[in-house]
Design a protein around this motif. Structure first.
Motif, short mmCIF file in Angstrom:
data_model
loop_
_atom_site.label_atom_id
_atom_site.label_comp_id
_atom_site.label_asym_id
_atom_site.label_seq_id
_atom_site.Cartn_x
_atom_site.Cartn_y
_atom_site.Cartn_z
N THR A 229 -0.68 -4.76 0.81
CA THR A 229 -1.83 -4.19 1.53
C THR A 229 -2.53 -5.26 2.35
N LEU A 230 -2.76 -6.41 1.75
CA LEU A 230 -3.45 -7.49 2.45
C LEU A 230 -2.59 -8.04 3.58
N ASP A 231 -1.27 -8.13 3.34
CA ASP A 231 -0.38 -8.63 4.39
C ASP A 231 -0.35 -7.69 5.59
N ARG A 232 -0.56 -6.39 5.34
CA ARG A 232 -0.60 -5.42 6.45
C ARG A 232 -1.93 -5.48 7.21
N GLY A 233 -2.87 -6.24 6.69
CA GLY A 233 -4.17 -6.35 7.34
C GLY A 233 -5.08 -5.17 7.10
N LEU A 234 -4.80 -4.37 6.08
CA LEU A 234 -5.65 -3.21 5.81
C LEU A 234 -6.99 -3.66 5.23
N GLU A 235 -8.02 -2.96 5.62
CA GLU A 235 -9.37 -3.27 5.17
C GLU A 235 -10.20 -2.00 5.16
N PRO A 236 -11.32 -1.97 4.46
CA PRO A 236 -12.13 -0.75 4.43
C PRO A 236 -12.74 -0.45 5.80
N LEU A 237 -13.04 0.80 6.03
CA LEU A 237 -13.62 1.21 7.31
C LEU A 237 -14.99 0.59 7.53
#
Length: 394
Positions: A229-237
């Motif tokens: 998840t972190l490698d995909r750059g996902l973050e909360p809105l």
């Protein structure tokens, strides 16, 4: 498992027959002390100053929750509750019109509402994978859905709030990893009830609460966030200044780890209590906890099925420590009130708590009974005796 010592650690066990652990379990003394001691420290020296003073304890809480889940502390975010954790994970997925969320008919009703909200606002399609004949999601149908529909997210509740069903999340996790589909698991009812290993499950997010089978305080939860998840750059809105830094007028930088999902404001006493609850569960042993709770639940199901007018509603190839039943001619909420008057804690649900499941089962609600490892066989028999007396024809 030393049941006498465990009950001595549980002050509430001397006052009530507590069979509502799926709602909020009785906290053991070390958890209570962690919370109360910190609140008293805040009262003496100030909230910010107290947070600074107990920083090592906060670090330990991260480490203990991480150990409970089979991960590292930097992959754990503390949240206000499980719903906040689940919503934060949902908000990290960049949904577009036509994207698919694949889920089950047994996902928690709040989660179902959130999926429908995403559908209404963003044009996301919600696909509920059908059940297998024995109960629980059909794994073959789930694999076909992932293969053919390529969902933007697969989201599954491990153990529903309205059933003893245990969903086979590790099998679904393997399907998601094979096709690089993000996988969100709601472990609200499974954390503290059974061993969990996020690597074995294969999830990208796992949300949970402290207050249920983990035996932690209310108003606390946490979120596991995977490396993927972190490698995909996902973050909360909606990150805030704990989860991100504003480094220039038009630029912000998310935290490098799971704490990008956290908010600034915490009641740190609840975090300390959550860490203490994780330590306590690991010290008792999650395998033993699982086996003991399921043994009591199995006894309950067998005995309830013998009572006139009682129908046990749980279905699935694997059942946990939540027992649901309908009692002909009796409103579940009224049963809960009368049982509570007699010193026995249970809970009730209406159709609105599980529309899909209860409509299929043809019931308007259910009495929910959820034993835990610190309960005794005598307590189970006490509950059964009271229920038989309450529901017997006058």
């Amino acid at each position: 498992m030393n049941l006498s010592a465990l009950r001595a650690d549980t002050p509430g066990a001397a006052e009530r027959v507590h069979l509502n652990n799926a709602g909020a379990a009785l906290m053991p003394t070390p958890v209570v002390r962690a919370v109360v001691d910190h609140v008293e420290l805040e009262a003496r020296i100030g909230g910010y100053e107290a947070a600074d003073e107990i920083a090592p304890g906060i670090d330990r809480a991260y480490a203990d929750v991480a150990a409970l889940l089979g991960t590292t502390p930097d992959r754990v975010a503390f949240m206000e509750h499980a719903t906040a954790a689940f919503v934060a994970a949902l908000s990290a997925i960049p949904f577009r019109p036509g994207d698919v969320i694949a889920t089950t008919r047994h996902d928690y009703v709040s989660n179902q509402i959130q999926y429908l909200s995403l559908a209404a606002r963003f044009g996301v399609e919600v696909v509920r994978v059908p059940d297998a004949p024995e109960g629980g999601v059909d794994l073959g149908a789930m694999e076909a859905t992932i293969h053919r529909r390529r969902p933007k997210l697969v989201a599954v509740t491990h153990i529903p709030t309205n059933s003893g069903l245990v969903q086979h999340v590790a099998s679904i996790g393997a399907m998601c990893r094979a096709r690089e589909v993000p996988f969100l698991v709601d472990a609200c009812q499974s954390v503290g009830q059974m061993p969990l290993d996020v690597e074995a499950i294969g999830c990208d997010f796992l949300s949970a609460t402290a207050r249920k089978f983990l035996r932690g305080p209310r108003g606390a939860g946490f979120l596991y966030v995977s490396d993927r998840t972190l490698d995909r750059g996902l973050e909360p809105l909606f990150p805030d200044l704990r989860g991100a830094d504003m480094v220039a007028g038009n630029i912000y930088q998310p935290a490098p780890d799971a704490r990008r999902f956290e908010s600034w404001e915490f009641q740190w006493g609840l975090v300390l209590g959550t860490g203490a609850a994780a330590r306590y569960a690991m010290d008792v042993g999650l395998e033993g906890i699982r086996d003991r709770a399921r043994e009591l639940a199995g006894r309950l199901r067998a005995s309830l099925a013998e009572l006139p007018g009682v129908s046990v509603l749980d279905r699935g190839s694997e059942l946990g420590a939540i027992v649901t039943a309908s009692v002909s001619g009796h409103d579940p909420a009224a049963l809960v009130r009368e049982l509570r008057r007699r010193g026995v804690n249970t809970s009730s649900q209406t159709r609105l708590d599980a529309v899909l499941d209860y409509d299929e089962k043809g019931v308007a609600g259910a009495l929910r009974v959820s034993p835990h490892y610190y309960n005794t066989v005598d307590e189970v028999e006490t509950f059964l005796g009271h229920l038989a007396e309450i529901t017997s024809p006058r």
